[in-house]
Design a protein around this motif. Sequence first.
Motif, PDB file in Angstrom:
ATOM      1  N   TYR A  55      -7.572  -2.888   6.977  1.00 40.70           N
ATOM      2  CA  TYR A  55      -6.907  -3.547   5.847  1.00 40.70           C
ATOM      3  C   TYR A  55      -7.837  -4.527   5.140  1.00 40.70           C
ATOM      4  O   TYR A  55      -7.709  -4.756   3.947  1.00 40.70           O
ATOM      5  CB  TYR A  55      -5.639  -4.260   6.328  1.00 40.70           C
ATOM      6  CG  TYR A  55      -4.553  -4.297   5.281  1.00 40.70           C
ATOM      7  CD1 TYR A  55      -3.639  -3.264   5.165  1.00 40.70           C
ATOM      8  CD2 TYR A  55      -4.440  -5.354   4.407  1.00 40.70           C
ATOM      9  CE1 TYR A  55      -2.642  -3.279   4.202  1.00 40.70           C
ATOM     10  CE2 TYR A  55      -3.442  -5.381   3.445  1.00 40.70           C
ATOM     11  CZ  TYR A  55      -2.557  -4.345   3.349  1.00 40.70           C
ATOM     12  OH  TYR A  55      -1.573  -4.372   2.389  1.00 40.70           O
ATOM     13  N   LYS A  65      -7.180   4.881   7.922  1.00 43.02           N
ATOM     14  CA  LYS A  65      -8.226   3.967   7.438  1.00 43.02           C
ATOM     15  C   LYS A  65      -7.601   2.774   6.727  1.00 43.02           C
ATOM     16  O   LYS A  65      -8.029   1.637   6.922  1.00 43.02           O
ATOM     17  CB  LYS A  65      -9.188   4.698   6.504  1.00 43.02           C
ATOM     18  CG  LYS A  65     -10.131   5.635   7.203  1.00 43.02           C
ATOM     19  CD  LYS A  65     -11.029   6.340   6.218  1.00 43.02           C
ATOM     20  CE  LYS A  65     -11.914   7.349   6.909  1.00 43.02           C
ATOM     21  NZ  LYS A  65     -12.741   8.115   5.956  1.00 43.02           N
ATOM     22  N   VAL A  66      -6.596   3.041   5.900  1.00 41.39           N
ATOM     23  CA  VAL A  66      -5.913   1.957   5.192  1.00 41.39           C
ATOM     24  C   VAL A  66      -5.277   1.004   6.193  1.00 41.39           C
ATOM     25  O   VAL A  66      -5.421  -0.215   6.089  1.00 41.39           O
ATOM     26  CB  VAL A  66      -4.847   2.521   4.219  1.00 41.39           C
ATOM     27  CG1 VAL A  66      -3.920   1.426   3.721  1.00 41.39           C
ATOM     28  CG2 VAL A  66      -5.514   3.232   3.055  1.00 41.39           C
ATOM     29  N   GLN A 108       0.826  -1.217   0.000  1.00 43.62           N
ATOM     30  CA  GLN A 108       0.000   0.000   0.000  1.00 43.62           C
ATOM     31  C   GLN A 108       0.858   1.264   0.000  1.00 43.62           C
ATOM     32  O   GLN A 108       0.375   2.351   0.310  1.00 43.62           O
ATOM     33  CB  GLN A 108      -0.942  -0.004   1.207  1.00 43.62           C
ATOM     34  CG  GLN A 108      -1.913  -1.152   1.213  1.00 43.62           C
ATOM     35  CD  GLN A 108      -2.817  -1.150  -0.013  1.00 43.62           C
ATOM     36  OE1 GLN A 108      -3.250  -0.096  -0.484  1.00 43.62           O
ATOM     37  NE2 GLN A 108      -3.094  -2.323  -0.548  1.00 43.62           N
ATOM     38  N   ARG A 111      -0.290   4.462  -1.959  1.00 47.69           N
ATOM     39  CA  ARG A 111      -1.512   4.996  -1.341  1.00 47.69           C
ATOM     40  C   ARG A 111      -1.179   5.709  -0.028  1.00 47.69           C
ATOM     41  O   ARG A 111      -1.717   6.762   0.279  1.00 47.69           O
ATOM     42  CB  ARG A 111      -2.486   3.860  -1.096  1.00 47.69           C
ATOM     43  CG  ARG A 111      -3.763   4.302  -0.416  1.00 47.69           C
ATOM     44  CD  ARG A 111      -4.663   3.137  -0.173  1.00 47.69           C
ATOM     45  NE  ARG A 111      -5.532   3.004  -1.326  1.00 47.69           N
ATOM     46  CZ  ARG A 111      -6.372   2.000  -1.527  1.00 47.69           C
ATOM     47  NH1 ARG A 111      -6.450   1.027  -0.660  1.00 47.69           N
ATOM     48  NH2 ARG A 111      -7.132   1.962  -2.575  1.00 47.69           N
ATOM     49  N   ASP A 155      -6.880   9.248   5.794  1.00 51.12           N
ATOM     50  CA  ASP A 155      -6.925   8.185   4.786  1.00 51.12           C
ATOM     51  C   ASP A 155      -5.944   7.074   5.121  1.00 51.12           C
ATOM     52  O   ASP A 155      -6.257   5.885   4.990  1.00 51.12           O
ATOM     53  CB  ASP A 155      -6.613   8.738   3.398  1.00 51.12           C
ATOM     54  CG  ASP A 155      -7.704   9.658   2.880  1.00 51.12           C
ATOM     55  OD1 ASP A 155      -8.865   9.513   3.317  1.00 51.12           O
ATOM     56  OD2 ASP A 155      -7.392  10.524   2.044  1.00 51.12           O
ATOM     57  N   ASN A 156      -4.751   7.452   5.543  1.00 52.98           N
ATOM     58  CA  ASN A 156      -3.739   6.451   5.874  1.00 52.98           C
ATOM     59  C   ASN A 156      -4.149   5.600   7.069  1.00 52.98           C
ATOM     60  O   ASN A 156      -3.929   4.389   7.082  1.00 52.98           O
ATOM     61  CB  ASN A 156      -2.391   7.117   6.134  1.00 52.98           C
ATOM     62  CG  ASN A 156      -1.795   7.683   4.867  1.00 52.98           C
ATOM     63  OD1 ASN A 156      -2.216   7.367   3.771  1.00 52.98           O
ATOM     64  ND2 ASN A 156      -0.804   8.530   5.020  1.00 52.98           N
ATOM     65  N   LEU A 202      -9.575  -3.389   1.912  1.00 55.87           N
ATOM     66  CA  LEU A 202      -8.804  -3.233   0.687  1.00 55.87           C
ATOM     67  C   LEU A 202      -8.880  -4.516  -0.124  1.00 55.87           C
ATOM     68  O   LEU A 202      -8.997  -5.596   0.423  1.00 55.87           O
ATOM     69  CB  LEU A 202      -7.339  -2.935   1.019  1.00 55.87           C
ATOM     70  CG  LEU A 202      -7.074  -1.734   1.920  1.00 55.87           C
ATOM     71  CD1 LEU A 202      -5.599  -1.687   2.280  1.00 55.87           C
ATOM     72  CD2 LEU A 202      -7.503  -0.454   1.239  1.00 55.87           C
TER      73      LEU A 202
END
Length: 132
Positions: A83, A78-79, A64, A67, A75-76, A86
């Motif tokens: 996970y 959330k990533v 990732q 991104r 945003d980071n 995604l």
Amino acid sequence: AVVSTQSTGGRNIKPQFFSFRWITLLLSQDFLYPEIQRLWDSFFADPTRFQFLLHFCCAMLVAQRTRLITGDFIDNMKVLQRYTELETDIYQLLQLACQIRDGKVILRPVPVEEAPSGSGGLFNGLFRSRLR
């Protein structure tokens, strides 16, 4: 591989925000049950056992990377904390983790046009150890 917090690009994303849960729960909250079975089989079958868990966590970050470099703090997070949302291929992540373990991954700086201004490259130099 060791995660360094030196190059966070001003986003103040500390590994404790996401990695504690990943490691203490052996990723059981971040993948579906069949994927967890496959992961745990890999962790227990590998001679380095839980060192491979760390390699896999690094693979999750590398997968990732763009991104995370281009995203803002929200945003980071959330990533990193969601996970499962995604679209990831567990087998590609396992292959990447093996490459990281074997020292075959070379991270290149992200081109300036892909990185947000003033980021300093969020993951440039983030991984130390065998990664060059």
